[in-house]
Design a protein around this motif. Structure first.
Motif, PDB file in Angstrom:
ATOM      1  N   LYS A 141     -31.710 -65.456  25.370  1.00  0.00           N
ATOM      2  CA  LYS A 141     -32.517 -64.335  25.860  1.00  0.00           C
ATOM      3  C   LYS A 141     -32.813 -64.412  27.354  1.00  0.00           C
ATOM      4  O   LYS A 141     -33.329 -63.464  27.926  1.00  0.00           O
ATOM      5  CB  LYS A 141     -33.821 -64.233  25.081  1.00  0.00           C
ATOM      6  CG  LYS A 141     -34.792 -65.353  25.293  1.00  0.00           C
ATOM      7  CD  LYS A 141     -36.027 -65.134  24.445  1.00  0.00           C
ATOM      8  CE  LYS A 141     -36.990 -66.306  24.571  1.00  0.00           C
ATOM      9  NZ  LYS A 141     -38.154 -66.119  23.722  1.00  0.00           N
ATOM     10  N   LEU A 153     -32.242 -64.066  31.249  1.00  0.00           N
ATOM     11  CA  LEU A 153     -31.424 -63.205  32.093  1.00  0.00           C
ATOM     12  C   LEU A 153     -30.543 -64.057  32.992  1.00  0.00           C
ATOM     13  O   LEU A 153     -30.929 -65.143  33.415  1.00  0.00           O
ATOM     14  CB  LEU A 153     -32.307 -62.310  32.948  1.00  0.00           C
ATOM     15  CG  LEU A 153     -33.151 -61.270  32.229  1.00  0.00           C
ATOM     16  CD1 LEU A 153     -34.037 -60.541  33.231  1.00  0.00           C
ATOM     17  CD2 LEU A 153     -32.271 -60.284  31.503  1.00  0.00           C
ATOM     18  N   THR A 157     -27.555 -59.373  30.749  1.00  0.00           N
ATOM     19  CA  THR A 157     -28.219 -59.743  29.506  1.00  0.00           C
ATOM     20  C   THR A 157     -27.185 -59.845  28.401  1.00  0.00           C
ATOM     21  O   THR A 157     -26.334 -58.968  28.258  1.00  0.00           O
ATOM     22  CB  THR A 157     -29.279 -58.692  29.116  1.00  0.00           C
ATOM     23  OG1 THR A 157     -30.155 -58.489  30.217  1.00  0.00           O
ATOM     24  CG2 THR A 157     -30.069 -59.137  27.918  1.00  0.00           C
ATOM     25  N   ARG A 192     -24.099 -66.915  26.479  1.00  0.00           N
ATOM     26  CA  ARG A 192     -24.954 -66.784  27.659  1.00  0.00           C
ATOM     27  C   ARG A 192     -24.721 -67.954  28.615  1.00  0.00           C
ATOM     28  O   ARG A 192     -24.600 -67.783  29.818  1.00  0.00           O
ATOM     29  CB  ARG A 192     -26.416 -66.731  27.236  1.00  0.00           C
ATOM     30  CG  ARG A 192     -27.347 -66.393  28.384  1.00  0.00           C
ATOM     31  CD  ARG A 192     -27.993 -67.652  28.902  1.00  0.00           C
ATOM     32  NE  ARG A 192     -28.801 -67.387  30.084  1.00  0.00           N
ATOM     33  CZ  ARG A 192     -28.891 -68.217  31.086  1.00  0.00           C
ATOM     34  NH1 ARG A 192     -28.223 -69.336  31.095  1.00  0.00           N
ATOM     35  NH2 ARG A 192     -29.648 -67.935  32.122  1.00  0.00           N
TER      36      ARG A 192
END
Length: 124
Positions: free
Chosen positions: A6, A8, A51, A69
């Motif tokens: 989560k 950024l 994101t 991510r």
């Protein structure tokens, strides 16, 4: 949500991130990197922030969310500033020196260990 997933990803100036048919492309001063996204992971680019999202809350999707991510963040870092690794030799008589393009390591063996680095790696 995943604690890692989560977060950024802030894109520095001089770096562009784009997505085309499931492939994320990151371009910067140090080159260009591409990676295919997992089908259950999405990516949203808003200005200088990226994101990573996931489609469902299944365990496997949660795992791939954080991994994706981290991979995209590492791609951004790699094309922006590159990566470096410091090697510290601790001990009596250990030494490292460059001999041409080879790294000669004296690590206590009866002979020196010669390591030839790939052309993309710079040793100082």
């Amino acid at each position: 949500m995943s604690r890692i997933g989560k977060k950024l990803i802030t894109v520095p100036s001089g770096v562009t991130v784009s997505v085309n048919s499931g492939v994320v492309t990151v371009k910067g001063k140090n080159g260009e990197l591409k990676e295919r996204l997992h089908p259950n992971v999405g990516i949203e680019i808003k200005g200088s922030e990226v994101t990573i999202t996931r489609k469902t809350e299944e365990r496997a999707n949660r795992a791939i969310h954080g991994t994706t991510r981290a991979n995209v963040a590492n791609m951004v870092k790699g094309v922006a500033e590159g990566f470096s690794k410091k090697l510290e030799l601790v001990g009596v008589g250990y030494k490292a020196e460059m001999k041409g393009k080879n790294l000669a390591l004296a690590l206590g063996f009866s002979h020196a260990i010669l390591f030839r680095a790939p052309d993309s790696v710079k040793i100082e």
